[in-house]
Motif scaffolding. Structure first.
Motif, PDB file in Angstrom:
ATOM      1  N   LEU A 288      45.507-100.294   7.618  1.00  0.00           N
ATOM      2  CA  LEU A 288      45.447-100.361   6.162  1.00  0.00           C
ATOM      3  C   LEU A 288      44.723-101.635   5.729  1.00  0.00           C
ATOM      4  O   LEU A 288      43.918-101.624   4.789  1.00  0.00           O
ATOM      5  CB  LEU A 288      46.857-100.311   5.574  1.00  0.00           C
ATOM      6  N   SER A 289      44.992-102.730   6.426  1.00  0.00           N
ATOM      7  CA  SER A 289      44.311-103.980   6.124  1.00  0.00           C
ATOM      8  C   SER A 289      42.805-103.845   6.318  1.00  0.00           C
ATOM      9  O   SER A 289      42.010-104.336   5.506  1.00  0.00           O
ATOM     10  CB  SER A 289      44.858-105.096   7.028  1.00  0.00           C
ATOM     11  N   SER A 290      42.389-103.163   7.380  1.00  0.00           N
ATOM     12  CA  SER A 290      40.963-102.976   7.647  1.00  0.00           C
ATOM     13  C   SER A 290      40.302-102.099   6.599  1.00  0.00           C
ATOM     14  O   SER A 290      39.144-102.322   6.219  1.00  0.00           O
ATOM     15  CB  SER A 290      40.770-102.363   9.037  1.00  0.00           C
ATOM     16  N   SER A 291      41.022-101.094   6.125  1.00  0.00           N
ATOM     17  CA  SER A 291      40.480-100.232   5.066  1.00  0.00           C
ATOM     18  C   SER A 291      40.195-101.042   3.810  1.00  0.00           C
ATOM     19  O   SER A 291      39.146-100.888   3.175  1.00  0.00           O
ATOM     20  CB  SER A 291      41.470 -99.102   4.757  1.00  0.00           C
ATOM     21  N   ILE A 292      41.112-101.941   3.451  1.00  0.00           N
ATOM     22  CA  ILE A 292      40.919-102.771   2.264  1.00  0.00           C
ATOM     23  C   ILE A 292      39.812-103.795   2.494  1.00  0.00           C
ATOM     24  O   ILE A 292      39.043-104.115   1.584  1.00  0.00           O
ATOM     25  CB  ILE A 292      42.243-103.463   1.872  1.00  0.00           C
ATOM     26  N   LEU A 293      39.693-104.323   3.720  1.00  0.00           N
ATOM     27  CA  LEU A 293      38.606-105.249   4.011  1.00  0.00           C
ATOM     28  C   LEU A 293      37.247-104.592   3.807  1.00  0.00           C
ATOM     29  O   LEU A 293      36.354-105.164   3.178  1.00  0.00           O
ATOM     30  CB  LEU A 293      38.722-105.772   5.442  1.00  0.00           C
ATOM     31  N   VAL A 294      37.071-103.393   4.368  1.00  0.00           N
ATOM     32  CA  VAL A 294      35.799-102.672   4.200  1.00  0.00           C
ATOM     33  C   VAL A 294      35.517-102.445   2.720  1.00  0.00           C
ATOM     34  O   VAL A 294      34.402-102.668   2.228  1.00  0.00           O
ATOM     35  CB  VAL A 294      35.848-101.328   4.955  1.00  0.00           C
TER      36      VAL A 294
ATOM     37  N   ILE B   8      31.867-113.738   4.812  1.00  0.00           N
ATOM     38  CA  ILE B   8      33.198-113.591   4.205  1.00  0.00           C
ATOM     39  C   ILE B   8      34.055-112.650   5.046  1.00  0.00           C
ATOM     40  O   ILE B   8      35.245-112.915   5.297  1.00  0.00           O
ATOM     41  CB  ILE B   8      33.077-113.071   2.763  1.00  0.00           C
ATOM     42  N   ALA B   9      33.451-111.546   5.503  1.00  0.00           N
ATOM     43  CA  ALA B   9      34.212-110.573   6.283  1.00  0.00           C
ATOM     44  C   ALA B   9      34.720-111.187   7.581  1.00  0.00           C
ATOM     45  O   ALA B   9      35.830-110.889   8.033  1.00  0.00           O
ATOM     46  CB  ALA B   9      33.360-109.344   6.582  1.00  0.00           C
ATOM     47  N   ARG B  10      33.928-112.061   8.201  1.00  0.00           N
ATOM     48  CA  ARG B  10      34.379-112.689   9.447  1.00  0.00           C
ATOM     49  C   ARG B  10      35.570-113.611   9.201  1.00  0.00           C
ATOM     50  O   ARG B  10      36.480-113.695  10.031  1.00  0.00           O
ATOM     51  CB  ARG B  10      33.213-113.423  10.107  1.00  0.00           C
ATOM     52  N   VAL B  11      35.568-114.312   8.091  1.00  0.00           N
ATOM     53  CA  VAL B  11      36.734-115.114   7.733  1.00  0.00           C
ATOM     54  C   VAL B  11      37.945-114.212   7.517  1.00  0.00           C
ATOM     55  O   VAL B  11      39.056-114.499   7.988  1.00  0.00           O
ATOM     56  CB  VAL B  11      36.449-115.960   6.475  1.00  0.00           C
ATOM     57  N   MET B  12      37.728-113.112   6.811  1.00  0.00           N
ATOM     58  CA  MET B  12      38.829-112.184   6.530  1.00  0.00           C
ATOM     59  C   MET B  12      39.353-111.541   7.809  1.00  0.00           C
ATOM     60  O   MET B  12      40.569-111.358   7.975  1.00  0.00           O
ATOM     61  CB  MET B  12      38.370-111.108   5.544  1.00  0.00           C
ATOM     62  N   VAL B  13      38.461-111.195   8.727  1.00  0.00           N
ATOM     63  CA  VAL B  13      38.894-110.614   9.999  1.00  0.00           C
ATOM     64  C   VAL B  13      39.702-111.637  10.797  1.00  0.00           C
ATOM     65  O   VAL B  13      40.711-111.295  11.432  1.00  0.00           O
ATOM     66  CB  VAL B  13      37.684-110.106  10.809  1.00  0.00           C
ATOM     67  N   ALA B  14      39.273-112.891  10.763  1.00  0.00           N
ATOM     68  CA  ALA B  14      40.063-113.926  11.432  1.00  0.00           C
ATOM     69  C   ALA B  14      41.486-113.948  10.879  1.00  0.00           C
ATOM     70  O   ALA B  14      42.466-114.046  11.633  1.00  0.00           O
ATOM     71  CB  ALA B  14      39.395-115.294  11.251  1.00  0.00           C
ATOM     72  N   TRP B  15      41.610-113.833   9.564  1.00  0.00           N
ATOM     73  CA  TRP B  15      42.942-113.830   8.946  1.00  0.00           C
ATOM     74  C   TRP B  15      43.707-112.543   9.249  1.00  0.00           C
ATOM     75  O   TRP B  15      44.946-112.565   9.358  1.00  0.00           O
ATOM     76  CB  TRP B  15      42.832-114.069   7.443  1.00  0.00           C
ATOM     77  N   GLN B  16      43.011-111.436   9.402  1.00  0.00           N
ATOM     78  CA  GLN B  16      43.703-110.223   9.829  1.00  0.00           C
ATOM     79  C   GLN B  16      44.353-110.432  11.191  1.00  0.00           C
ATOM     80  O   GLN B  16      45.500-110.022  11.406  1.00  0.00           O
ATOM     81  CB  GLN B  16      42.724-109.055   9.907  1.00  0.00           C
TER      82      GLN B  16
END
Length: 437
Positions: free
Chosen positions: A130-136, A284-292
């Motif tokens: 679900l987190s990945s869906s919102i990231l995309v 930005i996505a790489r920062v967000m993936v790190a936080w995921q």
């Protein structure tokens, strides 16, 4: 053997209880509480790193945590097993006002980078799909429209995407172009009134149901990469789910086929004119993936700690044994360091000081520590570490896509190394340039 006779033989070999449903987890294993019956409390902030957050960021963390523990934790194992997406959760998630993350205006929340990252981490703590869906949806598709779209496009698309009444996808990766995405071959040919898109995309999250797809394609005239908004059910567009995944099973990754798909001029993003225009959303996505991955690690630690305190062997809780304590301490130490790197990346980004190399190194390093942390949790839960009911087995499988997603571990390290040395080493040296030694 005759099929009917084989069926009778198979049936005869089975027991009378072969088709009985599985025991409920509390009855089958009463000694520890499953994550689906009651999600464990958050116990991973050992160094009180919440103090580094603003009051607004702390409030975001708590409202998202409360939501996912209540609404997502009880259903995640079932949807993961079926590889289906929990669409009924999306309207409630939209009410949290986190979609769109850092985008200001157009109905978007205008969160700090840290606030947006914390929200994704809290969702990932319970469920990474679900987190990945919102990231995309937010950090890739919406952010690309916000940074490269016209004023008219922003007004048209962003408000409903921010409310999650419509969903978005972001299509860059292709079957023949993963790490070397800049060499993508999907073509965009100019015609009267618009463009014709031809090509294929793969591993595209949300693609099978997204209302709008932001598609990157090569302009056949300029040879540069442009971006286009393609609407759901456009003639010539198909998106089919990739089956048989062992991780992020709830996330609907798809194969996209574009066969003479017409896109009107008004749906070409005017500010997206080269591959360099992917730098903002990808950073930005790489920062967000790190936080995921930080969030996933937090959930695994929380589940492991509670399990070790409840589960008893040899007359004592598993948490009383030296070897389990050492692994718990290692996991907890990793999480403290990961949080600090993630927090620093966010603050640098907010101050306009973060480079692509720094974002890439952060994603690579944090995800490597998280991978170790999740593996330790898997060990600690023993047999229950391979079932989804206790979270850790699911998280263990879900984590593997993060090792290679948004730039693989190796590619992200090479991006950082290029920045610090000045030499790009992505392509092999040609035979003419190789030393005879």
């Amino acid at each position: 053997m005759n099929p009917s006779k084989k069926h009778q033989a198979d049936k005869k070999a089975r027991s009378s209880y072969f088709h009985l449903p599985a025991l409920d987890v509390p009855l089958a294993f009463p000694q520890a509480t499953s994550a689906t019956s009651k999600f464990p409390p958050c116990e991973s902030d050992y160094y009180q790193l919440d103090d580094l957050l603003t009051l607004e960021e702390q409030a975001i963390r708590m409202k998202v945590r409360e939501f996912v523990e209540k609404e997502v934790a009880p259903i995640m194992a079932g949807y993961w097993e079926k590889a289906e997406f929990p669409f009924h959760v999306i309207p409630k998630l939209g009410a949290l006002n986190i979609a769109g993350g850092t985008i200001k205006g157009y109905g978007c929340p205008g969160l700090s980078i840290t606030g947006a990252a914390i929200a994704l981490a809290e969702i990932a703590r319970v469920d990474a799909s679900l987190s990945s869906s919102i990231l995309v949806h937010s950090s890739l598709a919406m952010l690309t429209i916000a940074t490269s779209g016209s004023e008219a496009q922003k007004r048209k698309y962003l408000p409903s995407l921010a409310q999650l009444t419509t969903m978005a996808s972001w299509a860059l990766t292709e079957p023949n172009h993963g790490s070397d995405a800049s060499a993508l071959s999907t073509a965009a040919t100019k015609v009267e009134g618009g463009w014709i898109l031809e090509g294929q995309k793969r591993w595209i999250g949300n693609s099978t149901f997204a209302d709008v797809l932001v598609v990157m394609a090569r302009n056949t005239t300029t040879k540069k990469i442009n971006a286009f908004i393609v609407k759901k059910d456009a003639p010539g567009l198909t998106a089919t789910k990739i089956e048989n995944k062992i991780g992020l099973r709830m996330l609907q990754n798809g194969d996209i086929l574009l066969k003479k798909v017409f896109v009107p001029d008004e749906d070409r993003l005017p500010g997206f004119n080269s591959f360099q225009d992917t730098n903002i959303p990808l950073s930005i996505a790489r920062v967000m993936v790190a936080w995921q991955t930080i969030g996933i690690s937090m959930g695994v630690y929380d589940m492991s700690l509670r399990y070790l305190m409840e589960r008893k062997q040899f007359g004592a809780p598993l948490g009383a044994f030296q070897i389990t304590q050492q692994k718990l301490a290692q996991m907890l130490g990793n999480i403290q360091a990961m949080n600090l790197v993630g927090w620093r990346l966010c603050r640098m980004c907010e101050n306009g000081k973060m480079s692509l190399g720094q974002a890439s190194l952060g994603k690579a390093w944090v995800s490597a520590r998280a991978r170790e942390t999740v593996a330790l949790g898997r060990e600690l839960l023993g047999g229950n570490g391979i079932v989804t009911d206790f979270l850790v087995g699911k998280a263990f499988c879900d984590f593997e896509p993060f090792h290679t997603g948004e730039g693989s571990y190796d590619i992200n390290n090479l991006i950082a190394a290029r920045e610090i040395t000045g030499f790009a080493s992505f392509k092999p040296t040609s035979s003419a340039q190789q030393s005879r030694l």
